[in-house]
Design an enzyme around this catalytic site. Sequence first.
Site, PDB file in Angstrom:
ATOM      1  N   CYS A  12       8.945  -8.028  -4.179  1.00  0.00           N
ATOM      2  CA  CYS A  12       8.697  -8.565  -5.508  1.00  0.00           C
ATOM      3  C   CYS A  12       8.109  -9.956  -5.347  1.00  0.00           C
ATOM      4  CB  CYS A  12      10.002  -8.669  -6.293  1.00  0.00           C
ATOM      5  SG  CYS A  12      10.784  -7.073  -6.529  1.00  0.00           S
ATOM      6  N   GLY A  38       4.063  -6.463  -6.144  1.00  0.00           N
ATOM      7  CA  GLY A  38       4.714  -5.507  -7.025  1.00  0.00           C
ATOM      8  C   GLY A  38       3.850  -5.209  -8.223  1.00  0.00           C
ATOM      9  N   ASN A 112      13.774 -11.957  -5.702  1.00  0.00           N
ATOM     10  CA  ASN A 112      13.047 -11.199  -4.686  1.00  0.00           C
ATOM     11  C   ASN A 112      13.998 -11.012  -3.520  1.00  0.00           C
ATOM     12  OD1 ASN A 112      10.442 -12.048  -2.286  1.00  0.00           O
ATOM     13  ND2 ASN A 112      11.178 -10.051  -2.899  1.00  0.00           N
ATOM     14  N   GLY A 113      14.232  -9.753  -3.135  1.00  0.00           N
ATOM     15  CA  GLY A 113      15.123  -9.496  -2.011  1.00  0.00           C
ATOM     16  C   GLY A 113      16.047  -8.339  -2.319  1.00  0.00           C
ATOM     17  N   TYR A 253       2.271  -7.544   6.821  1.00  0.00           N
ATOM     18  CA  TYR A 253       1.693  -6.752   5.739  1.00  0.00           C
ATOM     19  C   TYR A 253       1.799  -7.356   4.335  1.00  0.00           C
ATOM     20  CZ  TYR A 253       1.516  -3.095   2.191  1.00  0.00           C
ATOM     21  OH  TYR A 253       1.249  -2.390   1.054  1.00  0.00           O
TER      22      TYR A 253
END
Length: 480
Positions: A12, A38, A112-113, A253
């Site tokens: 995210c 996202g 995020n996570g 990535y």
Amino acid sequence: MQSQVSSLNEECGVFGVWGTPDAAFLTYCGLFSLQHRGQEGAGITINDNGQLRTKRGLGVLNDVFNAADLQELKGQAAIGHVRYSTAGSNLLENIQPLPFNFSDTQFALAHNGNLTNALTIRKNLEDQGAIYHSSSDSENLMHLIRLSKEETLDDQVKDALRQIKGGFAYLLLTKDRLYAALDPNGFRPLVVGQLPNGGYVVCSETCALDAVGAKFHCDVQPGQLLKIDENGLSVSEYTTDTQLAICSMEFIYFARPDSDIYGVNVHSARKNMGALLAQEQPVEADLVTGVPNSSLSAAMGYAQASGLPYEMGLVKNQYSARTFIQPTQELREQGVNMKLSAVKGVVAGKRVVLVDDSIVRGTTSRRIVKLLKDAGAAEVHLRIASPPLRYPCFYGIDIQHASELIAANQSIAEMRETFGADSLGFLSVPSLIKAVGLKTGAPNGSLCVAYFDGKYPTPLYDYQESYEQEQAALKGCLKV
Ligand code: AMP
């Protein structure tokens, strides 16, 4: 951020701003540059003179917000989120920021996570009568803050942060401040920038700072809690038991090539990965090509180090098709490919080194080797600029089952056969660490490489049992 349903997932992106009259517009611009993190949900909460208002919805940013929405979202501070949802969990209540309205105040949070003890916390709190609004692990933090017995909000937030485990970069907006917090291992990136007017920005990647004209101020460090309010920025620690282990997949990535993470430019790190891959996995060939867009930097590095020409062997359609016209499996097998095409004039009759950044399930590799072969390539040598992904991640990538990973189930020789490639080679873990080159002298050069070696930097809490069961089931299957 994830729900209880598991599937291959992306990360995210979070963006927060404090102290500017056009907070919603800047948040939109920042999130737009984080859209790669996202695409299935987006939201913005603004603070308009102490009143919080949230708009969120399914889809990419442009599906959720139009010009009128941004005009309407007036405020001097905001937080925003872009989200990749898992199958079955793309419900509005899981789209962030998660808004909370209490009788005495309001909050909104963006995460995020992935928390590794979320289910335990939730079960405990539900047993005591808590009512959750979403199926997202992110919501736990709000409950813990409200239940904390500490006196000040600063201490309540710290108290709550000490109870959650796993990977988290959190933004929390209140009526009079913006908090940002990072987990004790710094699994997820989080940076601070400053606007020309003195206002502050906190976001997942530096590319979002550039997008809004903010100047880089600092990387948030593991275990830190930042507070931004009318007095400016203040930094404190909620724990000193920290060890930086930033997710190596960010470098491989996820992150955008123009972002810097702890001072390391992502494109340069990927080029180094490609160059070291050329040293470790050389091959006699005519040209090198990448898979647009994520592996282009690594392919450039491979080409430069090997002395082979870098060519455009594959082209990516820049436009995304409507979901209802995505080809069926049957059409895909007939060769209908909406995203990638091979450049016949470049690859026909040539021995091609095809560099990709990673292999997860192996679907892409099978497809791209076939594309090049169908276009007449004489040989296709697949080179992967990261090590084989054999172990799940519990800190936010959301690959929670080794059964999903082709490298956990097939040997390199078997994968080569599956993909129809003439040869297959991966980057080693030491070379990955060297390529990123974070120089802190910490274990694994401050990277988390658990998906490659199975050595997790923290206990797995809620996931330990299922992880052990799956590893036991896989034992004996893996023929490396
Ligand atoms: P796969 O086709 O499942 O092997 O996925 C590999 C491709 O997806 C690579 O070419 C990467 O660019 C990209 N990728 C790597 N990790 C992820 C991830 N966690 N989620 C989505 N895509 C990924």
